[in-house]
Design a protein around this motif. Structure first.
Motif, mmCIF file in Angstrom:
data_model
loop_
_atom_site.group_PDB
_atom_site.id
_atom_site.type_symbol
_atom_site.label_atom_id
_atom_site.label_comp_id
_atom_site.label_asym_id
_atom_site.label_seq_id
_atom_site.Cartn_x
_atom_site.Cartn_y
_atom_site.Cartn_z
ATOM 1 N N SER A 287 -26.674 82.950 -53.057
ATOM 2 C CA SER A 287 -25.718 83.922 -52.550
ATOM 3 C C SER A 287 -26.210 85.328 -52.900
ATOM 4 O O SER A 287 -26.753 85.546 -53.989
ATOM 5 N N GLU B 280 -24.555 88.008 -53.665
ATOM 6 C CA GLU B 280 -23.533 88.833 -54.320
ATOM 7 C C GLU B 280 -23.898 89.329 -55.713
ATOM 8 O O GLU B 280 -23.428 90.379 -56.125
ATOM 9 N N SER C 21 -30.958 88.588 -40.491
ATOM 10 C CA SER C 21 -29.503 88.565 -40.329
ATOM 11 C C SER C 21 -29.045 89.246 -39.041
ATOM 12 O O SER C 21 -27.865 89.183 -38.712
ATOM 13 N N THR D 196 -25.195 89.732 -44.751
ATOM 14 C CA THR D 196 -26.068 88.742 -45.370
ATOM 15 C C THR D 196 -25.219 87.789 -46.201
ATOM 16 O O THR D 196 -24.484 88.213 -47.095
ATOM 17 N N LYS D 197 -25.307 86.507 -45.891
ATOM 18 C CA LYS D 197 -24.533 85.496 -46.613
ATOM 19 C C LYS D 197 -25.405 84.599 -47.474
ATOM 20 O O LYS D 197 -24.890 83.902 -48.347
ATOM 21 N N ALA D 198 -26.715 84.596 -47.229
ATOM 22 C CA ALA D 198 -27.627 83.782 -48.029
ATOM 23 C C ALA D 198 -28.970 84.483 -48.142
ATOM 24 O O ALA D 198 -29.396 85.201 -47.247
ATOM 25 N N VAL E 176 -26.220 83.078 -42.417
ATOM 26 C CA VAL E 176 -25.626 81.750 -42.516
ATOM 27 C C VAL E 176 -25.368 81.474 -43.994
ATOM 28 O O VAL E 176 -26.177 81.827 -44.851
ATOM 29 N N THR E 177 -24.242 80.841 -44.302
ATOM 30 C CA THR E 177 -23.893 80.592 -45.707
ATOM 31 C C THR E 177 -24.852 79.593 -46.353
ATOM 32 O O THR E 177 -25.429 78.745 -45.666
ATOM 33 N N PRO E 178 -25.013 79.672 -47.671
ATOM 34 C CA PRO E 178 -25.864 78.704 -48.367
ATOM 35 C C PRO E 178 -25.394 77.256 -48.156
ATOM 36 O O PRO E 178 -26.213 76.344 -48.050
ATOM 37 N N GLU E 179 -24.082 77.066 -48.088
ATOM 38 C CA GLU E 179 -23.552 75.719 -47.880
ATOM 39 C C GLU E 179 -23.971 75.161 -46.526
ATOM 40 O O GLU E 179 -24.366 73.998 -46.406
#
Length: 81
Positions: A22, A24, A45, A50-52, A66-69
């Motif tokens: 992440s 953050e 992105s 930016t999510k990942a 795209v999220t890490p999950e």
């Protein structure tokens, strides 16, 4: 060689990914800034948040929206027989 879709038609080599984290935390933000200064930052992105952050074994740092999950799920689908 297997590729992972990181969004917007961008693909990265799944075998070269060391970590998906992440963006953050302060250490990750610092790592991204250092990669940018070295010319090793790739922003995939497309102007979105930016999510990942993908850390590659080539010392590249890749930003994606795209999220890490979601990336982990995509990666698990690739590895399933």
């Amino acid at each position: 060689m297997k590729f992972l879709n990181i969004g917007f038609g961008n693909l990265v080599s799944a075998g070269r990914i060391l970590a998906v984290v992440s963006p953050e935390s302060a250490p990750i933000k610092r790592l991204c800034q250092e990669a940018k200064d070295r010319g090793m930052l790739i922003d995939a992105s497309f102007g979105r948040k930016t999510k990942a952050v993908l850390l590659m074994d080539t010392d590249h740092v890749i930003l994606c929206a795209v999220t890490p999950e979601a990336l982990a799920l995509r990666l698990e689908e690739k590895e399933a027989p």
